[in-house]
Design a protein around this motif. Sequence first.
Motif, PDB file in Angstrom:
ATOM      1  N   ASN A 153      14.657 -30.256  48.549  1.00 48.17           N
ATOM      2  CA  ASN A 153      15.703 -30.053  49.553  1.00 48.17           C
ATOM      3  C   ASN A 153      15.170 -30.297  50.960  1.00 48.17           C
ATOM      4  OD1 ASN A 153      18.396 -29.613  49.675  1.00 48.17           O
ATOM      5  ND2 ASN A 153      18.302 -27.449  49.171  1.00 48.17           N
ATOM      6  N   GLY A 154      13.874 -30.029  51.175  1.00 47.37           N
ATOM      7  CA  GLY A 154      13.273 -30.212  52.484  1.00 47.37           C
ATOM      8  C   GLY A 154      13.169 -31.663  52.925  1.00 47.37           C
ATOM      9  N   VAL A 155      13.120 -32.609  51.984  1.00 41.75           N
ATOM     10  CA  VAL A 155      12.977 -34.021  52.367  1.00 41.75           C
ATOM     11  C   VAL A 155      14.313 -34.769  52.373  1.00 41.75           C
ATOM     12  CG1 VAL A 155      10.592 -34.185  51.597  1.00 41.75           C
ATOM     13  CG2 VAL A 155      12.422 -34.804  50.022  1.00 41.75           C
ATOM     14  N   ILE A 156      15.390 -34.106  51.979  1.00 45.99           N
ATOM     15  CA  ILE A 156      16.702 -34.756  51.986  1.00 45.99           C
ATOM     16  C   ILE A 156      17.273 -34.676  53.401  1.00 45.99           C
ATOM     17  CG2 ILE A 156      19.051 -34.727  51.055  1.00 45.99           C
ATOM     18  CD1 ILE A 156      17.883 -33.336  48.560  1.00 45.99           C
ATOM     19  N   PRO A 157      17.599 -35.801  54.015  1.00 46.15           N
ATOM     20  CA  PRO A 157      18.188 -35.759  55.360  1.00 46.15           C
ATOM     21  C   PRO A 157      19.504 -34.976  55.352  1.00 46.15           C
ATOM     22  CG  PRO A 157      17.601 -38.013  54.749  1.00 46.15           C
ATOM     23  CD  PRO A 157      17.443 -37.166  53.525  1.00 46.15           C
ATOM     24  N   SER A 158      19.774 -34.261  56.430  1.00 47.60           N
ATOM     25  CA  SER A 158      20.959 -33.395  56.478  1.00 47.60           C
ATOM     26  C   SER A 158      22.259 -34.162  56.266  1.00 47.60           C
ATOM     27  CB  SER A 158      21.003 -32.633  57.800  1.00 47.60           C
ATOM     28  OG  SER A 158      21.009 -33.537  58.883  1.00 47.60           O
ATOM     29  N   GLU A 159      22.335 -35.404  56.727  1.00 45.85           N
ATOM     30  CA  GLU A 159      23.566 -36.185  56.559  1.00 45.85           C
ATOM     31  C   GLU A 159      23.765 -36.666  55.122  1.00 45.85           C
ATOM     32  OE1 GLU A 159      20.398 -39.086  57.929  1.00 45.85           O
ATOM     33  OE2 GLU A 159      21.064 -37.121  58.608  1.00 45.85           O
ATOM     34  N   LYS A 160      22.729 -36.538  54.275  1.00 44.44           N
ATOM     35  CA  LYS A 160      22.822 -36.978  52.874  1.00 44.44           C
ATOM     36  C   LYS A 160      22.953 -35.814  51.892  1.00 44.44           C
ATOM     37  CE  LYS A 160      22.210 -41.244  54.012  1.00 44.44           C
ATOM     38  NZ  LYS A 160      23.362 -42.085  54.140  1.00 44.44           N
ATOM     39  N   LYS A 161      22.835 -34.580  52.371  1.00 41.94           N
ATOM     40  CA  LYS A 161      22.845 -33.419  51.479  1.00 41.94           C
ATOM     41  C   LYS A 161      24.136 -33.290  50.692  1.00 41.94           C
ATOM     42  CE  LYS A 161      19.367 -30.643  53.730  1.00 41.94           C
ATOM     43  NZ  LYS A 161      18.326 -30.393  52.812  1.00 41.94           N
ATOM     44  N   ASP A 162      25.258 -33.784  51.213  1.00 33.71           N
ATOM     45  CA  ASP A 162      26.523 -33.693  50.477  1.00 33.71           C
ATOM     46  C   ASP A 162      26.552 -34.620  49.263  1.00 33.71           C
ATOM     47  OD1 ASP A 162      26.554 -35.898  52.254  1.00 33.71           O
ATOM     48  OD2 ASP A 162      28.744 -35.949  52.212  1.00 33.71           O
ATOM     49  N   LYS A 163      25.668 -35.611  49.214  1.00 35.46           N
ATOM     50  CA  LYS A 163      25.610 -36.539  48.082  1.00 35.46           C
ATOM     51  C   LYS A 163      24.681 -36.050  46.975  1.00 35.46           C
ATOM     52  CE  LYS A 163      26.615 -40.817  50.496  1.00 35.46           C
ATOM     53  NZ  LYS A 163      26.248 -42.218  50.583  1.00 35.46           N
ATOM     54  N   VAL A 164      23.879 -35.029  47.261  1.00 34.77           N
ATOM     55  CA  VAL A 164      22.871 -34.547  46.314  1.00 34.77           C
ATOM     56  C   VAL A 164      23.290 -33.186  45.775  1.00 34.77           C
ATOM     57  CG1 VAL A 164      20.436 -33.929  46.022  1.00 34.77           C
ATOM     58  CG2 VAL A 164      21.085 -35.759  47.596  1.00 34.77           C
ATOM     59  N   SER A 165      23.210 -33.035  44.440  1.00 30.73           N
ATOM     60  CA  SER A 165      23.509 -31.732  43.840  1.00 30.73           C
ATOM     61  C   SER A 165      22.463 -31.406  42.786  1.00 30.73           C
ATOM     62  CB  SER A 165      24.912 -31.716  43.244  1.00 30.73           C
ATOM     63  OG  SER A 165      25.019 -32.621  42.179  1.00 30.73           O
ATOM     64  N   PHE A 166      22.343 -30.113  42.493  1.00 28.62           N
ATOM     65  CA  PHE A 166      21.384 -29.595  41.528  1.00 28.62           C
ATOM     66  C   PHE A 166      22.139 -28.817  40.453  1.00 28.62           C
ATOM     67  CE2 PHE A 166      19.340 -29.920  45.650  1.00 28.62           C
ATOM     68  CZ  PHE A 166      18.114 -30.501  45.376  1.00 28.62           C
ATOM     69  N   PRO A 167      22.884 -29.491  39.579  1.00 31.13           N
ATOM     70  CA  PRO A 167      23.683 -28.747  38.593  1.00 31.13           C
ATOM     71  C   PRO A 167      22.804 -28.027  37.572  1.00 31.13           C
ATOM     72  CG  PRO A 167      23.787 -31.098  38.135  1.00 31.13           C
ATOM     73  CD  PRO A 167      23.033 -30.933  39.422  1.00 31.13           C
ATOM     74  N   SER A 168      23.174 -26.767  37.275  1.00 31.00           N
ATOM     75  CA  SER A 168      22.421 -26.029  36.260  1.00 31.00           C
ATOM     76  C   SER A 168      22.960 -26.336  34.863  1.00 31.00           C
ATOM     77  CB  SER A 168      22.473 -24.528  36.543  1.00 31.00           C
ATOM     78  OG  SER A 168      23.812 -24.106  36.651  1.00 31.00           O
ATOM     79  N   ASP A 169      24.262 -26.589  34.775  1.00 31.46           N
ATOM     80  CA  ASP A 169      24.858 -26.982  33.494  1.00 31.46           C
ATOM     81  C   ASP A 169      25.129 -28.480  33.552  1.00 31.46           C
ATOM     82  OD1 ASP A 169      26.136 -27.249  31.095  1.00 31.46           O
ATOM     83  OD2 ASP A 169      27.858 -26.000  31.620  1.00 31.46           O
ATOM     84  N   VAL A 170      24.209 -29.251  33.019  1.00 34.26           N
ATOM     85  CA  VAL A 170      24.255 -30.704  33.129  1.00 34.26           C
ATOM     86  C   VAL A 170      25.505 -31.280  32.467  1.00 34.26           C
ATOM     87  CG1 VAL A 170      23.030 -32.840  32.619  1.00 34.26           C
ATOM     88  CG2 VAL A 170      21.747 -30.789  33.203  1.00 34.26           C
TER      89      VAL A 170
END
Length: 154
Positions: free
Chosen positions: A124-141
Amino acid sequence: VNVLEDMQSGFIYWHGRDKSCRPLLVIRLERIGAMAKDKERAVKAVLFSLEFCLRYLFVPGRVENWVVIVDLENVFSVISPLSVGGLVGVAAAIGTALEKVYCGRMIWVKIVNMPSSMLARAINGVIPSEKKDKVSFPSDVKSAIAPLFEPHQL
């Protein structure tokens, strides 16, 4: 080492299409092998895969984007938890290449099978703030991915 050997490792590959016909890029870090210590080699494998997509998987005017699943299952069996910083460095180098060369091509990224919260914070620390909405960490794949794909594409 040539790109063919890296492709045969199964570290990165194309698999099916989502409901909008966008190709799915799968990155399996447990298969990264020697590329974990060689940023340039890892970036070369990723760029080769993306160029393949541009040439053979896109349909100009209809399909011009991709989606990505990053699978972290068994990542600590290949990479020591102490070397997470180096792995994040490789990921950051790949992300920089993607942003500069293929800006606007990626629709979303799902990072699945996260082994620890420490790794989640590092990523999460290396993801640019403007791209965070495109990245998710689903627990139930399954529940996160199933609505996006036809069953025969998974």
